[in-house]
Design a protein around this motif. Structure first.
Motif, PDB file in Angstrom:
ATOM      1  N   GLN A  77       9.034  -8.208 -18.651  1.00  0.00           N
ATOM      2  CA  GLN A  77       9.785  -8.468 -19.577  1.00  0.00           C
ATOM      3  C   GLN A  77      10.794  -7.272 -19.750  1.00  0.00           C
ATOM      4  N   GLY A  78      10.486  -6.295 -18.647  1.00  0.00           N
ATOM      5  CA  GLY A  78      11.318  -5.050 -19.016  1.00  0.00           C
ATOM      6  C   GLY A  78      10.963  -4.162 -20.001  1.00  0.00           C
ATOM      7  N   ALA A  79       9.494  -4.256 -20.562  1.00  0.00           N
ATOM      8  CA  ALA A  79       9.088  -3.245 -21.721  1.00  0.00           C
ATOM      9  C   ALA A  79       8.281  -2.204 -20.803  1.00  0.00           C
ATOM     10  N   PRO A  80       8.106  -0.834 -21.646  1.00  0.00           N
ATOM     11  CA  PRO A  80       7.540   0.055 -21.013  1.00  0.00           C
ATOM     12  C   PRO A  80       6.233  -0.120 -20.657  1.00  0.00           C
ATOM     13  N   GLU A  81       5.430  -0.022 -19.417  1.00  0.00           N
ATOM     14  CA  GLU A  81       3.934  -0.194 -19.384  1.00  0.00           C
ATOM     15  C   GLU A  81       3.056   0.944 -19.957  1.00  0.00           C
ATOM     16  N   LYS A  82       3.786   1.886 -20.038  1.00  0.00           N
ATOM     17  CA  LYS A  82       3.068   2.892 -20.647  1.00  0.00           C
ATOM     18  C   LYS A  82       2.399   2.873 -22.199  1.00  0.00           C
ATOM     19  N   ALA A  83       3.273   1.696 -22.576  1.00  0.00           N
ATOM     20  CA  ALA A  83       2.811   1.388 -24.042  1.00  0.00           C
ATOM     21  C   ALA A  83       1.645   1.015 -24.105  1.00  0.00           C
ATOM     22  N   LEU A  84       1.025   0.761 -22.960  1.00  0.00           N
ATOM     23  CA  LEU A  84      -0.213  -0.172 -23.075  1.00  0.00           C
ATOM     24  C   LEU A  84      -1.565   1.076 -22.390  1.00  0.00           C
ATOM     25  N   HIS A  85      -2.340   1.287 -23.430  1.00  0.00           N
ATOM     26  CA  HIS A  85      -3.432   2.231 -23.121  1.00  0.00           C
ATOM     27  C   HIS A  85      -4.861   1.774 -22.938  1.00  0.00           C
ATOM     28  N   THR A  86      -5.428   2.033 -21.864  1.00  0.00           N
ATOM     29  CA  THR A  86      -6.612   1.409 -21.560  1.00  0.00           C
ATOM     30  C   THR A  86      -7.712   2.104 -22.569  1.00  0.00           C
ATOM     31  N   ALA A  87      -8.477   1.225 -22.968  1.00  0.00           N
ATOM     32  CA  ALA A  87      -9.576   1.797 -23.955  1.00  0.00           C
ATOM     33  C   ALA A  87     -10.988   1.594 -23.479  1.00  0.00           C
ATOM     34  N   SER A  88     -11.879   2.486 -23.796  1.00  0.00           N
ATOM     35  CA  SER A  88     -13.152   2.351 -23.466  1.00  0.00           C
ATOM     36  C   SER A  88     -14.010   1.387 -24.392  1.00  0.00           C
ATOM     37  N   ALA A  89     -15.063   0.813 -24.004  1.00  0.00           N
ATOM     38  CA  ALA A  89     -16.065   0.096 -24.862  1.00  0.00           C
ATOM     39  C   ALA A  89     -16.771   1.135 -25.895  1.00  0.00           C
ATOM     40  N   TRP A  90     -17.071   0.102 -27.141  1.00  0.00           N
ATOM     41  CA  TRP A  90     -17.819   1.005 -28.298  1.00  0.00           C
ATOM     42  C   TRP A  90     -18.919   1.713 -27.442  1.00  0.00           C
ATOM     43  N   PRO A  91     -19.473   2.815 -28.013  1.00  0.00           N
ATOM     44  CA  PRO A  91     -19.119   3.158 -29.132  1.00  0.00           C
ATOM     45  C   PRO A  91     -17.615   4.349 -29.221  1.00  0.00           C
ATOM     46  N   GLU A  92     -17.208   4.275 -28.293  1.00  0.00           N
ATOM     47  CA  GLU A  92     -15.820   5.034 -28.335  1.00  0.00           C
ATOM     48  C   GLU A  92     -14.757   4.064 -29.038  1.00  0.00           C
ATOM     49  N   THR A  93     -13.908   4.985 -29.789  1.00  0.00           N
ATOM     50  CA  THR A  93     -12.984   4.269 -30.734  1.00  0.00           C
ATOM     51  C   THR A  93     -11.584   4.878 -30.653  1.00  0.00           C
ATOM     52  N   VAL A  94     -10.686   4.051 -31.232  1.00  0.00           N
ATOM     53  CA  VAL A  94      -9.358   4.307 -31.040  1.00  0.00           C
ATOM     54  C   VAL A  94      -8.824   4.597 -32.732  1.00  0.00           C
ATOM     55  N   GLU A  95      -8.333   5.674 -32.963  1.00  0.00           N
ATOM     56  CA  GLU A  95      -8.113   6.006 -34.393  1.00  0.00           C
ATOM     57  C   GLU A  95      -6.183   5.394 -34.432  1.00  0.00           C
ATOM     58  N   ALA A  96      -6.288   4.534 -35.669  1.00  0.00           N
ATOM     59  CA  ALA A  96      -4.909   4.113 -35.831  1.00  0.00           C
ATOM     60  C   ALA A  96      -4.850   4.315 -37.399  1.00  0.00           C
ATOM     61  N   GLY A  97      -4.099   5.245 -37.787  1.00  0.00           N
ATOM     62  CA  GLY A  97      -3.749   5.326 -39.374  1.00  0.00           C
ATOM     63  C   GLY A  97      -5.161   5.409 -40.078  1.00  0.00           C
ATOM     64  N   PRO A  98      -5.500   4.693 -40.929  1.00  0.00           N
ATOM     65  CA  PRO A  98      -6.705   4.710 -41.702  1.00  0.00           C
ATOM     66  C   PRO A  98      -7.777   3.857 -41.012  1.00  0.00           C
ATOM     67  N   PHE A  99      -7.541   3.255 -39.786  1.00  0.00           N
ATOM     68  CA  PHE A  99      -8.580   2.640 -39.156  1.00  0.00           C
ATOM     69  C   PHE A  99      -9.128   3.398 -37.917  1.00  0.00           C
ATOM     70  N   SER A 100     -10.354   2.865 -37.527  1.00  0.00           N
ATOM     71  CA  SER A 100     -10.954   3.280 -36.280  1.00  0.00           C
ATOM     72  C   SER A 100     -11.267   2.118 -35.407  1.00  0.00           C
ATOM     73  N   VAL A 101     -11.010   1.786 -34.644  1.00  0.00           N
ATOM     74  CA  VAL A 101     -11.300   0.554 -33.846  1.00  0.00           C
ATOM     75  C   VAL A 101     -11.947   0.650 -32.565  1.00  0.00           C
ATOM     76  N   GLY A 102     -13.024  -0.038 -32.672  1.00  0.00           N
ATOM     77  CA  GLY A 102     -13.785   0.037 -31.061  1.00  0.00           C
ATOM     78  C   GLY A 102     -13.871  -1.272 -30.682  1.00  0.00           C
ATOM     79  N   PHE A 103     -13.870  -1.339 -29.141  1.00  0.00           N
ATOM     80  CA  PHE A 103     -14.236  -2.621 -28.378  1.00  0.00           C
ATOM     81  C   PHE A 103     -15.339  -2.889 -28.155  1.00  0.00           C
ATOM     82  N   LEU A 104     -15.980  -3.732 -28.746  1.00  0.00           N
ATOM     83  CA  LEU A 104     -17.459  -4.118 -28.556  1.00  0.00           C
ATOM     84  C   LEU A 104     -17.737  -5.256 -27.626  1.00  0.00           C
ATOM     85  N   PRO A 105     -18.177  -5.111 -26.552  1.00  0.00           N
ATOM     86  CA  PRO A 105     -18.309  -6.189 -25.410  1.00  0.00           C
ATOM     87  C   PRO A 105     -19.031  -7.234 -26.064  1.00  0.00           C
ATOM     88  N   ILE A 106     -18.435  -8.649 -25.758  1.00  0.00           N
ATOM     89  CA  ILE A 106     -18.924  -9.820 -26.021  1.00  0.00           C
ATOM     90  C   ILE A 106     -18.881 -10.772 -24.729  1.00  0.00           C
TER      91      ILE A 106
END
Lengths: 555, 555
Positions: A113-142
């Motif tokens: 759709q012509g949007a920048p691919e670099k907007a998308l960041h690859t995240a690792s699984a929990w316990p690593e987390t991404v800080e997003a303002g007041p949130f800390s978000v982790g990807f917990l495998p399921i």
């Protein structure tokens, strides 16, 4: 601190299955910093959305607050969770996070759709987390039915939320990470404020079955076949593709994958390393040279989609390959409600060719990717949240899931799209209702679900279309007679004369009787011509068509 | 004698579920005297037949031979067996025979379409027979899901045919005649040439269950409810209505029947004596005065039909009655494939009201009216025919049924609509293929399925509609510019200008460039305007609309 809210606001996916889009926010009322979880699509159908290409959530609320949006998180790569990313990203402009497999597919969607691919960041699984303002978000495998599905562990100053995404409890998922009870217990241990939980299979009473449980049955089935074997499943179910391919390989067959979505998924799985020992595959061209009893095709189109490989094989040929008497076709899939007609159509086409169709009536060749009722109980017990917020379900699923939570002595809240819930207190509290809805991707443009455009299409389909043209001369008198064109209407009716003649005659009579005042007034004239035409058609064919009146005034 | 044929020719119902119409004939080739068994309809849907009211079999072949037609026999009163009687009788003009309950409803159908009620003769059950040319036809009682269903014993000089109609083997059917094995053995004893047999449930592996088997479960369910109870089922399933009403009565509830079809069926059942001790019912008006916990409604609309009582209750109100939190709604029915969306819609509407919906997911509250696979085996064994002719099924059902017959060491023949089979010899022999198809009742007229009318509707629904008008003056020059009207199309596209402006501009440019030769030639001009308009729309909104061009020439 006490005046700050921890909000949950579904913009899609709550009150429907599909189009997931959940907002979380933390901060003072109206000033919350926000994150978005998933941004999916729903698929159109002829009943309600003819001609539409995709259905997207209406994110107007979020767009108006894009300066409060910290990030977008994608739980997994199913279309109802990631499908709108390319179409809506420009309106939000926030960084996007997903695990590798999901990110691989997400980047393609952005690029398409012509949007920048670099907007998308690859995240690792929990316990690593991404800080997003007041949130800390982790990807917990399921476990689910696509690689690298993740729940999100969303920590905020007001407590921890576990957002399950789509999930099942599968300790032997064939591809990808097994459900890791210990890991989930660790996440739950510090205390979880809210479990925001998939509701899709709340009406399924038996415990869910593992992906591994169907391998032997599929293997035995394929070993018995004597002609070519063709199997279909959801292209994104990489584990199933592997189960099917291995069963074919063990039966001494060469494996050929057909369909664009199939190749795209395998390519993503290989590129991101989630797929290890997949059997060797042959190309469609090479498949043509292999004796049919030594060949197995795995194809797209388990829902009877008209353009998919399965439908094309049912129509006669796909990439040079044809099916014939003695071959067999396996649906290693369930039919999603609403797709029955399409699936039955191709089943009958195969039957006409003499192909044996095997479906999943007995549950031998398919398992669901969602947690059944007892699994939801298990999830409640495992996470021990202060409250349960059912998501991803129609109203009836959410309601049943709230009841289930209550039966487990947990507070539940039924929050459909647009319901803003504050999770900060001891119990969920509905604090606002915001306008939500759907947008349609139609050709290359987006239209609103309530714009009336699709309503007009449905009306033309149900009632047919009549076009009346009339020319009024410089003196305000009719020049010639009204002219009618029909589309989608019977050509003759009760009188056996052509309908168009009857209509033109009735309209002429009306025009001849009409006063100068009516003839001067375009609106009035149009209204009257419509009325006369509809009544005339009703008398003649028992149907009132849609009418377009075009009045041309010569000057 | 050896040159005479005993023909079987399905005009509907073979290769589809619905629209049953089977011709039998006996005599010299081309000169056979004929009978017709059943004359049913199929229901339209938005996917393939938008705006259509009913789908009828194309009986052109039979109409052309109406002087060879001796009689019409109706096995039972389901719409897919009797629904076209009123609409098509005039084209055939033959006497019609049916048992009392079926005849009662059939006469209404004739009268509704202005056909003579006296054409319909009430027949008694076997061993009485009706003589029809070379045929002697008896109505052999068999259990199904509507009263007085009958197989037909069709005796001809070339042997006996047993045409099962729709059936199940139910020895405790609650209403109407139980399956009488002894009677069927008597019919089979002299030898049966062909068993023409229902195939609907050939894919159901377990033996069919009796209507009586669900009474206790339904009773226990209703006894547990605390609010108002509403139950829906097929209105024609009089036995089920009785089971439901009795369960309600035993729970101390007053029974109220709602919906036109429901009242019509009960009225027919009472008038013809097939319904004995049905609980006393109250009117809708009286129901309003009864406390809801003492009330049970039995309503039409088990398939989610938009105008039925169930859908109206789901929308808010039906005949003054509303449902609310604490009430329950029971689907004592299965959802016919293709109707899922409508059923799910009302389930969610009830959920929004707080009404508990109970469906038949677990098979506790509904049983099918058709013979399952083991019951078909039992029927083959009971009748011991020389050959089996599967009917009433899609291609896949017929094919599986032929295989089943062959596994029972019986000759089978797969004959879809239009396949003429001679049954006179020792094995079935396909002797001809005749043209068959569908006609659509559309408003008050019949249109052909291949007339293109419905195709045009579908195209308008998928692509939207553009109307282009152009006036050419007395000198052959354009008068003003082309004028566009849109229906079902986005109002703006890529350029952000109104689509109608962009189209008119592009068409004007074309007209200004067009030579006098093009302007003189209506066909050429129309074709070119269409091309330009479609291309312009494609650029702007990514969609090529249907285009109607109206060129007015001033003289």
């Amino acid at each position: 601190m006490s005046s700050k809210r921890l909000i949950y606001l579904p913009l899609g996916g709550a009150g429907e299955i599909g189009m997931n889009a959940y907002v979380y926010g933390y901060g003072a009322p109206g000033k919350e910093r926000l994150i978005l979880v998933d941004i999916g699509v729903t698929f159109p159908d002829m009943d309600g959305t003819p001609g539409v290409d995709l259905i997207l959530p209406d994110i107007a609320w979020l767009k108006a607050r894009r300066n409060q949006l910290e990030a977008i998180f994608i739980t997994h790569a199913h279309e109802d969770h990631i499908g709108a990313l390319g179409h809506l990203w420009e309106e939000l402009g926030a960084p996007v996070y997903a695990r590798a497999f999901t990110a691989h597919l997400g980047r393609q969607k952005l690029a398409d759709q012509g949007a920048p691919e670099k907007a998308l960041h690859t995240a690792s699984a929990w316990p690593e987390t991404v800080e997003a303002g007041p949130f800390s978000v982790g990807f917990l495998p399921i476990s689910h039915s696509i690689p690298e599905s993740s729940a999100l562990v969303i920590d905020s100053p007001a407590g921890r939320i576990v957002h399950t995404g789509d999930f099942k409890l599968d300790e032997t998922p064939i591809v990808g990470e097994a459900f890791d009870r210990k890991l989930w217990e660790d996440v739950a241990r510090p205390g979880v404020k809210a479990l925001v939980c998939d509701s899709t299979n709340v009406f399924s009473p038996a415990p869910g079955r593992s992906e591994a449980s169907i391998g032997a049955e599929i293997e035995s089935l394929i070993a018995q076949q004597t002609g070519m074997v063709v199997a279909t499943t959801f292209a994104s179910n990489v584990a199933r593709l592997k189960t099917l391919a291995q069963a074919g390989e063990r039966a001494g067959r060469s494996i050929c994958l057909l369909g664009r979505a199939m190749r795209k998924m395998i390519e993503a799985a290989v590129a991101t390393g989630v797929l290890g020992d997949f059997p060797k595959v042959v190309s469609a061209e090479d498949a043509l040279d292999i004796p049919r009893e030594q060949l197995m095709l795995i194809v797209t189109g388990s829902q009877g989609e008209r353009r998919a490989a399965s439908a094309q094989l049912a129509n006669g040929k796909y990439r040079g390959i044809t099916m014939k008497e003695g071959d067999s076709f396996l649906f290693s899939s369930k039919t999603i409600p609403g797709n029955e007609r399409g699936v039955i159509r191709i089943m009958n086409q195969f039957s006409e060719m003499g192909v044996d169709v095997i479906d999943d009536n007995d549950g031998l060749y398919h398992v669901s990717g969602h947690a059944n009722r007892p699994d939801l109980d298990a999830m409640h017990a495992l996470v021990k949240p202060q409250m349960v917020v059912p998501m991803h379900g129609e109203h009836r699923h959410l309601r049943a899931h709230v009841k289930l939570a209550e039966s487990n002595k947990l507070a539940g809240v039924l929050a459909v799209n647009g319901t803003m819930v504050d999770l900060a207190g001891n119990a969920p509290r509905v604090v606002d209702h915001v306008e939500t809805g759907r947008r349609y991707l139609d050709g290359s443009v987006q239209i609103g679900a309530l714009d009336g455009i699709v309503r007009d299409r449905i009306r033309m389909a149900l009632n047919g279309q009549l076009i009346v043209t009339l020319i009024i001369d410089e003196e305000g008198a009719p020049l010639g007679e009204p002219w009618c064109e029909l589309r989608g209407l019977a050509e003759t009716g009760r009188s056996n004369a052509p309908l168009v003649d009857v209509l033109e005659e009735d309209l002429s009579q009306f025009i001849n009787r009409a006063g100068a005042k009516t003839l001067r007034d375009d609106d009035k004239l149009e209204q009257e011509l419509k009325r006369v035409a509809r009544q005339s058609a009703m008398n003649e064919i028992g149907k009132k068509p849609e009418v377009v009146v075009v009045i041309s005034r010569l000057m």
